[in-house]
Design a protein around this motif. Structure first.
Motif, short mmCIF file in Angstrom:
data_model
loop_
_atom_site.label_atom_id
_atom_site.label_comp_id
_atom_site.label_asym_id
_atom_site.label_seq_id
_atom_site.Cartn_x
_atom_site.Cartn_y
_atom_site.Cartn_z
N TYR A 71 109.01 53.93 48.26
CA TYR A 71 108.63 54.51 48.25
C TYR A 71 110.01 55.83 48.20
O TYR A 71 110.44 55.39 49.29
CB TYR A 71 107.60 54.76 49.16
CG TYR A 71 106.12 54.37 49.34
CD1 TYR A 71 105.04 54.71 48.63
CD2 TYR A 71 106.18 53.35 49.65
CE1 TYR A 71 104.37 53.94 48.78
CE2 TYR A 71 104.74 52.56 50.11
CZ TYR A 71 104.11 53.04 49.57
OH TYR A 71 103.05 52.45 49.69
N GLY A 108 111.13 59.93 47.74
CA GLY A 108 110.61 60.33 47.64
C GLY A 108 112.68 61.16 48.04
O GLY A 108 113.11 61.09 48.82
N ALA A 158 109.23 67.43 50.78
CA ALA A 158 107.74 67.59 50.15
C ALA A 158 107.33 66.48 50.29
O ALA A 158 106.46 65.77 50.09
CB ALA A 158 107.29 68.90 49.38
N GLU A 159 108.19 65.47 48.87
CA GLU A 159 107.64 64.28 48.63
C GLU A 159 107.43 63.53 49.02
O GLU A 159 107.03 62.30 49.16
CB GLU A 159 109.11 64.10 46.91
CG GLU A 159 108.35 62.95 46.16
CD GLU A 159 109.16 62.31 44.74
OE1 GLU A 159 108.85 61.34 43.94
OE2 GLU A 159 110.30 63.21 45.34
N THR A 160 108.68 63.05 50.03
CA THR A 160 109.16 62.53 51.19
C THR A 160 108.03 62.06 51.67
O THR A 160 107.36 61.30 52.02
CB THR A 160 110.28 62.25 51.62
OG1 THR A 160 111.46 62.37 50.74
CG2 THR A 160 110.58 61.37 52.84
N ARG A 161 107.38 63.62 52.50
CA ARG A 161 106.13 63.86 53.39
C ARG A 161 104.91 62.70 52.40
O ARG A 161 104.02 62.33 53.13
CB ARG A 161 106.27 65.15 54.24
CG ARG A 161 104.77 65.50 54.84
CD ARG A 161 105.21 66.93 55.29
NE ARG A 161 104.33 66.92 56.20
CZ ARG A 161 103.96 66.74 57.16
NH1 ARG A 161 105.37 66.34 57.90
NH2 ARG A 161 103.02 67.13 57.98
N ARG A 162 104.44 63.55 51.08
CA ARG A 162 103.01 63.02 50.01
C ARG A 162 103.50 61.22 50.77
O ARG A 162 102.86 60.84 50.72
CB ARG A 162 103.56 64.02 49.65
CG ARG A 162 102.69 63.53 48.23
CD ARG A 162 102.53 63.55 47.14
NE ARG A 162 103.51 63.41 46.45
CZ ARG A 162 103.37 62.43 45.26
NH1 ARG A 162 102.42 61.51 45.97
NH2 ARG A 162 105.07 61.82 44.47
N LEU A 163 104.80 61.34 49.67
CA LEU A 163 105.19 59.56 50.40
C LEU A 163 104.70 59.21 51.55
O LEU A 163 104.37 57.22 51.72
CB LEU A 163 106.34 59.18 49.43
CG LEU A 163 106.59 59.22 48.31
CD1 LEU A 163 107.74 59.01 47.32
CD2 LEU A 163 105.22 59.08 47.18
N MET A 196 102.48 59.77 53.79
CA MET A 196 101.56 59.67 54.18
C MET A 196 100.84 58.46 53.09
O MET A 196 100.21 57.31 53.60
CB MET A 196 100.45 60.69 54.04
CG MET A 196 101.45 61.55 55.20
SD MET A 196 100.32 63.59 55.10
CE MET A 196 101.13 64.36 53.40
N LEU A 197 101.33 58.67 52.29
CA LEU A 197 100.34 57.49 51.03
C LEU A 197 101.23 55.72 51.60
O LEU A 197 100.12 55.13 51.80
CB LEU A 197 101.00 57.60 49.74
CG LEU A 197 100.49 56.64 48.57
CD1 LEU A 197 99.26 56.43 48.94
CD2 LEU A 197 101.89 56.95 47.51
#
Length: 292
Positions: free
Chosen positions: A38, A40, A44-49, A51-52
């Motif tokens: 993953y 990011g 924001a993208e790093t945080r979303r990834l 969690m994923l």
């Protein structure tokens, strides 16, 4: 063994993150590890990834980046309870320095995801009127926080120049601040000075010692109050470096801090050490409003 999630910040370390990620993946694949990647490019993208990646229940999370990258997802990592292997690729890497992790040997750093032992460490918790945030290295109130806040609010220039402009502005505006400090159940102390630093580690900003003697797994936070300093002495003794581009700084808030408590998380390290169960609380506040 299940799979290992590798989360990277390609922008960390002024682009060094991309190269370090490739080296880390090469080593894991040579060791026949099951890897899911993953990447990011923004907080924001790093945080979303993150969690994923953690929703997929990996055996471990390899984080390629700097202190700011991990700080941005720290609450997510703590909630998941998955051991984290830090592969340093930032500009500061103070957490890796404090833990004695390999900072220049990528293969040795990522190998800990396979052979390292989980080591619990402390995590500071900062509570303000706007919410709660966590920190791994040093939280600062006063001059450092004002520079950090100024950097975040400037729209020009970009990159490191924006940080240095913020530093210059705050140096011009430098005045002693009035702090009140209280540790555990001790007395309230009034102090006039430049900053108050609360350290889970001894250094921040790429090795600048501010809380000498602080260690990240002793169940306590170290509090250092810096007295009034003139501009020239402050510059000579500080050696400030700009935070990692694209991710939040690992320290600092320009708002009064109400309380900080230690939590615990786990990282992969060459050897395991026990952490004391007792946590230390502290509170500090500055009598100045947010800078315009």
């Amino acid at each position: 063994m299940g799979h290992i999630a590798v989360l990277s910040n390609p922008l960390s370390g002024k682009g060094r993150g991309q190269r370090v990620t490739e080296e880390a993946l090469d080593h894991l694949r040579q060791r026949d590890a099951d890897v899911r990647v993953y990447a990011g490019g923004s907080p924001a993208e790093t945080r979303r990834l993150a969690m994923l990646a953690l929703d997929a229940a990996p055996d471990g999370l390899v984080l390629v980046g700097g202190d700011g990258t991990l700080s941005g997802i720290l609450d997510v990592v703590c909630a998941a309870g998955v051991p984290v292997t830090v592969v340093p690729a930032g500009t500061g890497n103070d957490l890796a320095r404090a833990l004695g992790l390999p900072r220049t040997d990528v293969a040795a750093a990522v190998e800990l995801a396979l052979t390292g032992l989980p080591r619990p460490i402390d995590i500071g918790e900062v509570r303000t009127s706007t919410g709660t945030s966590l920190f791994l290295t040093v939280a600062a109130l006063g001059f450092d926080a004002r520079v950090s806040d100024r950097t975040n609010r400037l729209r020009w220039p970009s990159g490191a120049l924006r940080y240095y402009l913020a530093l210059l502005i705050e140096l011009v505006r430098l005045r002693p601040l009035d702090f009140t400090i209280r540790a555990d159940d001790g007395p309230v102390i009034s102090a006039r000075g430049t900053l108050v630093a609360v350290g889970n580690t001894a250094s921040y900003g790429g090795g600048m010692p501010v809380c000498v003697g602080a260690v990240p797994d002793d169940g306590t936070l170290d509090v250092v109050a810096v007295g009034p300093l003139g501009r020239l002495r402050l510059v000579r003794t500080s050696g400030w470096a700009p935070p990692s581009a694209g991710h939040p700084s690992a320290c600092g808030s320009a708002y009064p801090v109400s309380e900080s408590l230690t939590r615990s998380s786990a990282v992969r390290a060459p050897s395991a050490r026990a952490v004391r169960s007792a946590a230390t609380a502290w509170s500090a506040a500055a009598s100045v409003p947010r800078t315009p």
